[in-house]
Design an enzyme around this catalytic site. Structure first.
Site, PDB file in Angstrom:
ATOM      1  N   ASP A  15       0.843  -1.201   0.000  1.00  0.00           N
ATOM      2  CA  ASP A  15       0.000   0.000   0.000  1.00  0.00           C
ATOM      3  C   ASP A  15       0.879   1.252   0.000  1.00  0.00           C
ATOM      4  O   ASP A  15       0.376   2.382  -0.066  1.00  0.00           O
ATOM      5  CB  ASP A  15      -0.991  -0.001   1.168  1.00  0.00           C
ATOM      6  CG  ASP A  15      -0.298  -0.020   2.522  1.00  0.00           C
ATOM      7  OD1 ASP A  15       0.941  -0.155   2.566  1.00  0.00           O
ATOM      8  OD2 ASP A  15      -1.008   0.094   3.548  1.00  0.00           O
ATOM      9  N   SER A  16       2.205   1.071   0.021  1.00  0.00           N
ATOM     10  CA  SER A  16       3.121   2.197  -0.200  1.00  0.00           C
ATOM     11  C   SER A  16       2.873   2.806  -1.580  1.00  0.00           C
ATOM     12  O   SER A  16       3.321   3.922  -1.859  1.00  0.00           O
ATOM     13  CB  SER A  16       4.579   1.735  -0.066  1.00  0.00           C
ATOM     14  OG  SER A  16       4.798   0.551  -0.801  1.00  0.00           O
ATOM     15  N   GLU A  64       9.210  -3.796  10.695  1.00  0.00           N
ATOM     16  CA  GLU A  64       9.555  -2.495  10.108  1.00  0.00           C
ATOM     17  C   GLU A  64      10.042  -1.514  11.175  1.00  0.00           C
ATOM     18  O   GLU A  64       9.375  -1.286  12.193  1.00  0.00           O
ATOM     19  CB  GLU A  64       8.337  -1.907   9.370  1.00  0.00           C
ATOM     20  CG  GLU A  64       8.646  -0.537   8.763  1.00  0.00           C
ATOM     21  CD  GLU A  64       7.650  -0.059   7.715  1.00  0.00           C
ATOM     22  OE1 GLU A  64       6.725  -0.803   7.348  1.00  0.00           O
ATOM     23  OE2 GLU A  64       7.819   1.090   7.249  1.00  0.00           O
TER      24      GLU A  64
END
Ligand code: KIV
Length: 360
Positions: free
Chosen positions: A92-93, A231
């Site tokens: 979704d980046s 992350e």
């Protein structure tokens, strides 16, 4: 029966004939069937090459690093495929690096599905993982399953990724796995949660937060996830999570002690050499190229050549018309009262005469 047999022959024909138009759609639909060891049914589109969960598991057991990169369209998917990347994440980046938003929140499921389908057409070998976008899986496990099903059925993905580790998220991951869909978890900095995290902030930097990273990873593993993204956490925290888990961890800004690494395509290629993107390119990202500079240079050169008339030259004006044809064409134009057009054609024919534009 005769009809059935002819249909089945056609299908087999499509599977064998590499150039059949029918083949990409047909085979892409089957790519969600990564393993087939009991019955002889549908096979993955390229049984020798398609990366499966089993392949990843083998790599993990042999301590071989797993490679993952994001892709959002056909060309980036082809690039990943050609480079032999193990996992292709339609992240979704895309919201930020493709659509130009400041966060991942605005992208919709329908937009994600368009990206997924383009990637599915370009990447034949990597395992295809599609992100569940913000707002499409948080309400209930049922909503999460419905969205995940769409990502596989309409997006052509092999698995999904979801962010976070709240109990409802763990329940969603479990329900999706129970529905038969492989799930990748994502802990640490979960960009969809910037509202509660207070921005794109690294996680696991105090005891509670570090323990939470490991515990959430374990809960996702328990829910049936095949892998977890870590992350923006300190390397020792990622190392602890990697040691505690029995599924591969994929790090991004999490140091070298993960089972694999992921980077965003545009970031690693240095695609976006623009102030807006300099702002969003993360500190941990290594730029393996400065593709954005190359693109800018090429566009400036193109603009200059079009402006000064040096493009297209005869070398890039490949479509020929024979001398006899051009004479007849000019006569026709003259007859129609288009004398200026005839002169323009004559001038152009003269200017563009090169050995490979001569009559055959
Ligand atoms: O959307 C994305 O690109 C991601 C990666 C950063 C893991 O989730």
């Amino acid at each position: 029966m005769a009809t059935f047999s002819s249909i089945s022959k056609t299908l087999r024909g499509c599977l064998i004939k590499k150039n059949s138009n029918f083949m990409p759609t047909l085979l892409r639909c089957m790519s969600n069937v990564p393993e087939n060891s009991v019955y002889g049914g549908p096979k993955p589109q390229n049984p020798n090459q398609r990366v499966t969960l089993t392949n990843l598991r083998q790599k993990y057991k042999k301590n071989e690093s797993i490679t993952m990169v994001t892709a959002y369209d056909y060309p980036s998917a082809v690039h990943l495929d050609t480079a032999g990347i193990d996992i292709c994440l339609v992240g979704d980046s895309a919201s930020m690096v493709v659509h130009g938003h400041d966060t991942t929140l605005p992208i919709t499921l329908d937009e994600m599905l368009v990206h997924c389908r383009a990637v599915a057409r370009g990447a034949n070998r990597p395992l295809l993982v599609g992100d569940l976008p913000f707002g499409t899986y948080e309400s209930s496990a049922q909503q999460a399953v419905d969205t995940a099903v769409r990502v596989l059925k309409e997006g052509g993905m092999d698995a999904i990724k979801l962010e976070g580790g709240a109990p409802s998220r763990i329940a969603a991951a479990k329900a999706i796995v129970e529905a038969g869909i492989a799930v990748m978890g994502h802990v640490g900095l979960t960009p969809q949660a910037i509202s509660v995290l207070g921005g794109f902030r690294p996680q696991g930097r105090n005891v509670d937060s570090a323990v939470k990273v490991v515990e959430t990873g374990l809960a996702l593993q328990e829910a049936g996830c095949f892998s977890v993204v870590l992350e923006c956490v300190p390397a020792p925290v990622a190392a602890a999570a990697t040691s505690a888990l029995q599924i591969p961890t994929i790090g991004i800004g999490a140091g070298p002690f993960c089972s694999g690494q992921v980077l965003v395509y545009h970031d690693l290629l240095g695609m976006l050499q623009h102030p807006h993107h300099a702002k969003v390119t993360p500190k941990f990202c290594k730029q393996y190229a400065r593709v954005g500079d190359i693109i800018n240079k090429a566009l400036l050169e193109y603009k200059e050549e079009v402006t000064n008339g040096s493009f297209p030259s005869s070398a890039h004006s490949p479509y020929k018309i024979g001398a006899t044809e051009i004479d007849a064409f000019m006569q026709q134009l003259q007859k129609s009262g288009l004398g200026d057009a005839a002169s323009a054609a004559a001038d152009a024919a003269q200017k563009l005469v090169t050995p490979n534009l001569q009559d055959e």
